[in-house]
Structures are given as structure tokens and as C-alpha cells.
Design an enzyme around this catalytic site. Structure first.
Site, PDB file in Angstrom:
ATOM      1  N   ASP A  94     140.309  19.650  81.344  1.00 45.06           N
ATOM      2  CA  ASP A  94     140.290  18.001  80.245  1.00 45.06           C
ATOM      3  C   ASP A  94     138.101  18.373  79.579  1.00 45.06           C
ATOM      4  O   ASP A  94     137.766  19.237  81.031  1.00 45.06           O
ATOM      5  CB  ASP A  94     140.151  17.429  80.826  1.00 45.06           C
ATOM      6  CG  ASP A  94     139.898  15.508  80.668  1.00 45.06           C
ATOM      7  OD1 ASP A  94     139.327  14.976  81.376  1.00 45.06           O
ATOM      8  OD2 ASP A  94     139.939  15.458  78.660  1.00 45.06           O
ATOM      9  N   ASP A 106     135.632  15.357  79.240  1.00 44.46           N
ATOM     10  CA  ASP A 106     134.930  14.006  79.440  1.00 44.46           C
ATOM     11  C   ASP A 106     135.033  14.417  80.967  1.00 44.46           C
ATOM     12  O   ASP A 106     136.193  13.940  80.863  1.00 44.46           O
ATOM     13  CB  ASP A 106     135.056  13.162  78.246  1.00 44.46           C
ATOM     14  CG  ASP A 106     134.973  13.645  76.706  1.00 44.46           C
ATOM     15  OD1 ASP A 106     136.005  13.395  75.985  1.00 44.46           O
ATOM     16  OD2 ASP A 106     133.894  13.591  76.811  1.00 44.46           O
TER      17      ASP A 106
END
Lengths: 178, 305
Positions: free
Chosen positions: B27, B29
Site C-alpha cells: 500500500d 499512503d
């Protein structure tokens, strides 16, 4: 107050009114992401000390001609989802408004009739509050819908079934003396 | 296999887990960067993965940016060698999903598949156009004079309004019109600890008004993993999922058959993972990561010099 800047990062810097202790979501045709942002900020700042209240949960507001526009329930859901908490709902089918009426006027539920056109608001509230419920067919509900609930095994659906129905509230006139 | 046990990944265990992995899905952020700053050590980790011959791919629910913009962002924040083709955003994957459903395998002849009404910014709109789809305009009267609108796509839309919600609902009265959401995220953190509403909150409004359930492309649903497998053919049993949000990244890893690593530089706290582990609910168990690290920089010692 106008929000500074074009983006959420800017909006999140706008000063919050220190006196705000509740977010109230009603019908708002000017609802926007920016307002949703501000609502979320107040709710996070206040935690349980900031109330989240919705006027009602109607999904749609019917317009003439059979179309509909989004109802207050959509906006309440948006705020609830962002804030991950549930709103206190004032409107039908919740009983708060009945409690307001009952406390101001001496209401005996056993001798009071609730008249409405929507099963999931009017009739459900009436049934939940121990009122006799009367469905009028001049609004959004058809008799077929009622029959569907009546024939279902589901207790939740059963609670949408009115005690009585009329084609229109004008049909009540003959029962009243001259 | 049993429930994951949320063990800190370090030392010999770390070398073993990384040693047997062919690649890692990250991922973005809260994992690689927070706001405009890279997580310290994150660029070095990616560089070391490259040198170890391990693949690094990126899977993000953020539907604001096109993958071209994300490629530039990686570079700007100090990450070398990440190309757009390595990046799977919910914007891109939603466009791919709509292309599949509206244009199909063999295209759709003169029909052209119909138009898409997008609730979202320019990054999302660009990905939809890039997939060969046409967009419906805002503020068009209904019923439209042009080609029918065959899908409403809800993404992160900081220009969301009641009028757009009403317009979307107009299209959704046609049961053939798809309702698709880029991701389910209810909110996203801002750099100062505040939160901004996510796509999930806007989707809830559209679902409530239309009486329809959206198909959600992003994590924890597995469609984005299908896109990754189609392009790169990864083996889930040799791939690790690294994320910061239990309800999306870790559940996504579980759903796709990947071992999961929670990094603590983002949304979820270790206490939350431990609470899920202690819970009686079966659904909660799926939110427990196999491993956790304070930051992905802690993975570096697991790789050969």
C-alpha cells in the site's frame, strides 16, 4: 464562513467555532464535500461531547410526476460513515416526535390513531408507540405492498402492517356526526 | 490455516519470511509516505528489494491520482525505478473493471458501451477515458439526449454536491446502469492528525438514495489483485502484502491468500490488531496481520547485503 483555499487540506485549517456542540443533518440541497469535511471535524474534535443528530432517514423525496430526489437519509449516512458513529434520528419511525406530542398534550395511545401514507415511517412509528394505525392510499404506498408484508414471516415486515386503511382520508367523514 | 498471530517481524524470523518471498505488494499512503514526506528508509528498502531480485508492486485505494501522476510522485519523494505499470490504484482498476463490463471482450460495436458518470477528480476521470470509455457531463438534464449512461462511478470527490448525487440517482433508475465505487474507505488521515471523508461516505449517500449496492473495486475486495495477477502473474504463496490499514490492506491480503505485514506508520494502531485478535468474532480474526513492523525500514535487515 467561507473556507480558505480550494482543497480539503486547506479546509481542514479553517478555524472551528469553539461553541459548536452538535452537528445536525437535515435536508440540504447545497450539501457538499466541504460541508461533510467540516461536520467530520466538529465530530472528531468533540467526540461524544458533540452530538450527531439527523432530522430523519428518508431515502427519497418524491416529486410530482413520479420522479424523486435524494432524501435526508443519504446525507445522514454520509456523515455517519465518515465519522464511524450513529446519528440520533429525531423523525419517524423513531419515537422522539411522538414523545414530544405526548408530553405536550395528554395523549392516550390506546385512544389515538396515527394516519399516514408511508409504511416505514408513519405506520411503523404508530405501531411502535402503541397507536392504532391507519394507512391512506393517496400517497406512496399501494395495497399490494402491504399484502406482501402481511404475508411474510418476518416480524420486522409485520410491524409495517397498519391496523386499517382507507383510499383517502375523506373516507373518514361519514363516520363523524353531522 | 489458523488465525494470524500478529508477531513482530525481526531477526531470524524476518530473514526467513523475506528470504522465501518472491515479491511484496505495498500500500502507499501511510506505508511508503505520509503526505509529502517519504517514510524514512522506505526508498532504501525498495532499492534493496530491487538488488535482491524481489518484485515490488503497489496497490492503493487512493482514487485521486492517475498512475502516471503516481509515477511522478514516487520519483519526487525519492523512490527510484517505480514505473506506472507497477502501480495499481483503485482509479486505474475501476477503469479496467468498467472497460471489461461495458466494452467487454470483443468491444461493443456501434454501441460503444455507453457513457460513465464519474463522481471524482481529474485523475480518476483520466483513467476512465484512458480505458476507452466516454464520460457523461455534469449538470446534463435527464433523460439525456446523448448515449445512455451505463455506469455511475463513485470515487474520492472533493467537489461532491447534492446536485451530482441527484444526477447519479437519475441514471441509476435504469437497473442496467452499474453502480461502482473505487474503494470503501470511510476517511483518510491528514498530516496534522485530522481526517478527511473518503469515498465510502459518498458511496453510502448514493446507495441510500438509489436503493442499490455498489460494486467496490478497491481493497479489501480482490479485484485489484486479479489485475496484478493478469499483468504480472504473481504467486500468492510467495508474495507478502504490506499495509497500514487493517480493514483494507490486511483483510485484502487474507482474501487474496497473501501473508500480511502491518506497518505502524499509518492508520492502524497495534492495539487495534491485538483487539481483533482477542475478539470472539470470526470476521475480526481476518483483520489480524501475520506480522507487524514499526516501519517498513525495519524490513531492510531481512535482505542480503
Amino acid at each position: 464562513a467561507a473556507l480558505p483555499g480550494p482543497a480539503p487540506a486547506d479546509w481542514a485549517q479553517a478555524p472551528l467555532d469553539p461553541a459548536v456542540r452538535a452537528v445536525l443533518v437535515g435536508f440540504d440541497e447545497h450539501f457538499s464535500y466541504a460541508k461533510l469535511c467540516q461536520a467530520l471535524r466538529y465530530l472528531l474534535r468533540g467526540g461524544p461531547d458533540c452530538l450527531l443528530v439527523g432530522t430523519n432517514r428518508d431515502h427519497r423525496l418524491p416529486l410530482e410526476g413520479g420522479t424523486a430526489i435524494p432524501g435526508t437519509g443519504c446525507l445522514v449516512k454520509a456523515v455517519e460513515t465518515a465519522a464511524q458513529r450513529e446519528a440520533f434520528i429525531v423523525g419517524k419511525p423513531n419515537r422522539y416526535m411522538f414523545d414530544c406530542v405526548a408530553s405536550e398534550f395528554d395523549i392516550d395511545p390506546a385512544r389515538t390513531i396515527m394516519v399516514g401514507d408511508r409504511l416505514d415511517t408513519d405506520i411503523l412509528m404508530g405501531n411502535s408507540c402503541g397507536l392504532t394505525t391507519l394507512l391512506t392510499l393517496t400517497g406512496v404506498t399501494t395495497l399490494d405492498e402491504v399484502k406482501g408484508h402481511q404475508e411474510s414471516d418476518c416480524p420486522t415486515r409485520q410491524s409495517l402492517v397498519p391496523d386499517y386503511y382507507v383510499d383517502s382520508i375523506a373516507d373518514l367523514l361519514p363516520a363523524l356526526g353531522d | 490455516s489458523g488465525m494470524a498471530s500478529c508477531r513482530r517481524l525481526s531477526g531470524a524470523g524476518l530473514r526467513e519470511v523475506l528470504g522465501s518471498a518472491e515479491g511484496l505488494l505495498f500500500d502507499c499512503d501511510g506505508v511508503l509516505w505520509a503526505g509529502e514526506s517519504a517514510v524514512p528508509g522506505a526508498p532504501e528498502l525498495l532499492e534493496r528489494l530491487r538488488r535482491s531480485g524481489k518484485a515490488a508492486l503497489f496497490v492503493s485505494n487512493n482514487s485521486r491520482r492517475s498512475v502516471a501522476e503516481l509515477e511522478r510522485r514516487f520519483s519526487r519523494l525519492g523512490f527510484r525505478g517505480v514505473r506506472a505499470e507497477h502501480v495499481f490504484s483503485s482509479a486505474l482498476c475501476s477503469a479496467l473493471f468498467l472497460r471489461q463490463r461495458l466494452l467487454g471482450e470483443a468491444g461493443n460495436g456501434d454501441n460503444g458501451g455507453g457513457r460513465v458518470f464519474v463522481l471524482g477528480g481529474e485523475g480518476l476521470r483520466g483513467e476512465v477515458r484512458g480505458a476507452g470509455l466516454r464520460l457523461a457531463g455534469e449538470g446534463e438534464p435527464l433523460p439525456g439526449a446523448g448515449e445512455p449512461v451505463r455506469a455511475v462511478l463513485v470515487g474520492y470527490d472533493d467537489q461532491f454536491t447534492f446536485a451530482k448525487l441527484a444526477q447519479a440517482c437519475g441514471y441509476l433508475r435504469d437497473p442496467q446502469c452499474l453502480l461502482v465505487a473505487t474503494d470503501p474507505d470511510p476517511w483518510h488521515p491528514l498530516s496534522d492528525g485530522q481526517r478527511t471523508p473518503g469515498t465510502g461516505s459518498l458511496t453510502a449517500a448514493v446507495e441510500t438514495a438509489s436503493g442499490r449496492k455498489a460494486v467496490v473495486v478497491g481493497k479489501p475486495n480482490t479485484y485489484m489483485f486479479d489485475c496484478i495477477v493478469e499483468r504480472f502473474g504473481v504467486d500468492p504463496s510467495r508474495t507478502l502484502m504490506v499495509g497500514d490499514r487493517l480493514e483494507t490492506d490486511i483483510l485484502f491480503g487474507k482474501n487474496c491468500g497473501l501473508s500480511t505485514i502491518l506497518t505502524l506508520t499509518g492508520v492502524s494502531r497495534l492495539e487495534e490488531a491485538q483487539a481483533y485478535m482477542a475478539s470472539d468474532s470470526a470476521a475480526a480474526k481476518d483483520l489480524v496481520p501475520n506480522y507487524y513492523v514499526d516501519s517498513i525500514a525495519d524490513l531492510i535487515p531481512g535482505l542480503d547485503e
